[in-house]
Design a protein around this motif. Structure first.
Motif, PDB file in Angstrom:
ATOM      1  N   PRO A 101      42.275  40.419  30.812  1.00  0.00           N
ATOM      2  CA  PRO A 101      41.661  41.210  31.830  1.00  0.00           C
ATOM      3  C   PRO A 101      40.285  40.710  32.256  1.00  0.00           C
ATOM      4  O   PRO A 101      39.377  40.174  31.198  1.00  0.00           O
ATOM      5  CB  PRO A 101      41.291  42.806  31.647  1.00  0.00           C
ATOM      6  CG  PRO A 101      42.239  42.348  30.099  1.00  0.00           C
ATOM      7  CD  PRO A 101      42.193  41.671  29.620  1.00  0.00           C
ATOM      8  N   LEU A 102      40.159  40.299  33.395  1.00  0.00           N
ATOM      9  CA  LEU A 102      38.508  39.929  33.648  1.00  0.00           C
ATOM     10  C   LEU A 102      37.681  40.605  35.084  1.00  0.00           C
ATOM     11  O   LEU A 102      36.379  40.769  34.733  1.00  0.00           O
ATOM     12  CB  LEU A 102      38.612  38.613  34.890  1.00  0.00           C
ATOM     13  CG  LEU A 102      39.812  37.721  34.554  1.00  0.00           C
ATOM     14  CD1 LEU A 102      38.929  36.780  34.772  1.00  0.00           C
ATOM     15  CD2 LEU A 102      38.600  37.057  33.323  1.00  0.00           C
ATOM     16  N   PHE A 103      38.295  41.833  35.286  1.00  0.00           N
ATOM     17  CA  PHE A 103      37.765  42.850  36.108  1.00  0.00           C
ATOM     18  C   PHE A 103      38.752  43.945  36.368  1.00  0.00           C
ATOM     19  O   PHE A 103      39.725  43.763  36.498  1.00  0.00           O
ATOM     20  CB  PHE A 103      38.255  41.722  37.427  1.00  0.00           C
ATOM     21  CG  PHE A 103      37.042  43.355  38.477  1.00  0.00           C
ATOM     22  CD1 PHE A 103      35.537  43.262  38.916  1.00  0.00           C
ATOM     23  CD2 PHE A 103      37.675  44.519  39.816  1.00  0.00           C
ATOM     24  CE1 PHE A 103      34.696  43.882  39.548  1.00  0.00           C
ATOM     25  CE2 PHE A 103      36.987  44.507  39.795  1.00  0.00           C
ATOM     26  CZ  PHE A 103      35.878  44.262  40.479  1.00  0.00           C
ATOM     27  N   GLY A 104      38.091  44.802  36.610  1.00  0.00           N
ATOM     28  CA  GLY A 104      39.274  46.175  36.664  1.00  0.00           C
ATOM     29  C   GLY A 104      39.781  46.749  35.358  1.00  0.00           C
ATOM     30  O   GLY A 104      41.030  47.394  34.843  1.00  0.00           O
ATOM     31  N   VAL A 105      39.363  46.154  34.535  1.00  0.00           N
ATOM     32  CA  VAL A 105      39.602  46.754  32.360  1.00  0.00           C
ATOM     33  C   VAL A 105      39.349  48.245  32.511  1.00  0.00           C
ATOM     34  O   VAL A 105      40.706  48.340  31.582  1.00  0.00           O
ATOM     35  CB  VAL A 105      38.374  45.559  31.177  1.00  0.00           C
ATOM     36  CG1 VAL A 105      38.681  46.482  29.958  1.00  0.00           C
ATOM     37  CG2 VAL A 105      38.524  44.311  32.147  1.00  0.00           C
TER      38      VAL A 105
END
Length: 188
Positions: A101-105
């Motif tokens: 995950p990079l964004f919206g974890v």
DNA sequence: AGCGGGATTTTCT
DNA sequence: GAAAATCCCGCTT
């Protein structure tokens, strides 16, 4: 529209090439972004592949154009997703086995009910994390609520190639690829 | 950390 | 009718 023409290559060529690429998902008014860290290649001449026994209602998408999503249901409760590759009418795909995950974890971990690597370190886990189910089967990855964003190819020195997981047929073929050392890889 | 079993239903033989 | 590109939990070291 990103250029996904490289997906017309064979599965064993595309599988390592997808490592490091980004999947961007829009769901529940939120944008999630993850990096692909583990893949496996499946080919119609490969006994482990769903397409090995020919084109059926289930495998139809695998024989369609590249750049679509092939979603299958297994073990009575799990979904797994693949990127369809190869030429039209040729049944091949690359299973996405793990993502970082990079964004919206927070949204991902909430949907999974797990945190850290447990949120996305497996093919069915990441489908749940990204809200991917049978309704997404055949989805065009160029557009819409799930898009594949190509990144530069990783050097082969950063990639580990080994045998695939969870299969009994053609178990000796080394068509599993992962980013060496990445903590989100499903198994070492 | 590693092993073993149960969950649960689609798909193909 | 059996197997399935899996995951989770509980038990044992």
């Amino acid at each position: 529209m990103t250029d996904l023409t490289f997906l017309r290559e064979s599965a064993e060529i595309v599988a390592p090439r997808l490592l490091g690429c980004i999947l961007e998902r829009r769901v529940d008014g939120k944008t999630l972004r993850v990096k692909i860290v583990e893949t496996e290649a499946y080919d119609q001449n490969d006994a482990a592949s769903h397409s090995y026994r020919g084109r059926t209602s289930r495998t139809d998408v695998m024989f369609g154009p590249s750049g679509r999503l092939y979603v299958y249901f297994t073990y009575g409760m799990h979904y797994c997703c693949n990127v369809v590759v190869g030429p039209r009418d040729y049944g091949a795909a690359v299973l996405i086995r793990a993502v970082e995950p990079l964004f919206g974890v927070g949204s991902i971990e909430k949907r999974r009910g797990k945190t850290g690597v447990e949120a996305t370190n497996g093919p069915a886990k990441l489908c749940q994390a990204l809200a991917i189910d049978k309704a997404m089967n055949g989805h065009n990855l160029h557009t819409g609520t799930l898009r594949l964003i190509v990144q530069g190819a990783l050097p082969s020195s950063a990639i580990t190639q080994t045998t695939r997981i969870g299969i009994s047929q053609a178990a000796d073929i080394p068509w599993r690829f992962y980013i060496t050392g990445n903590p989100f890889v499903s198994k070492r």
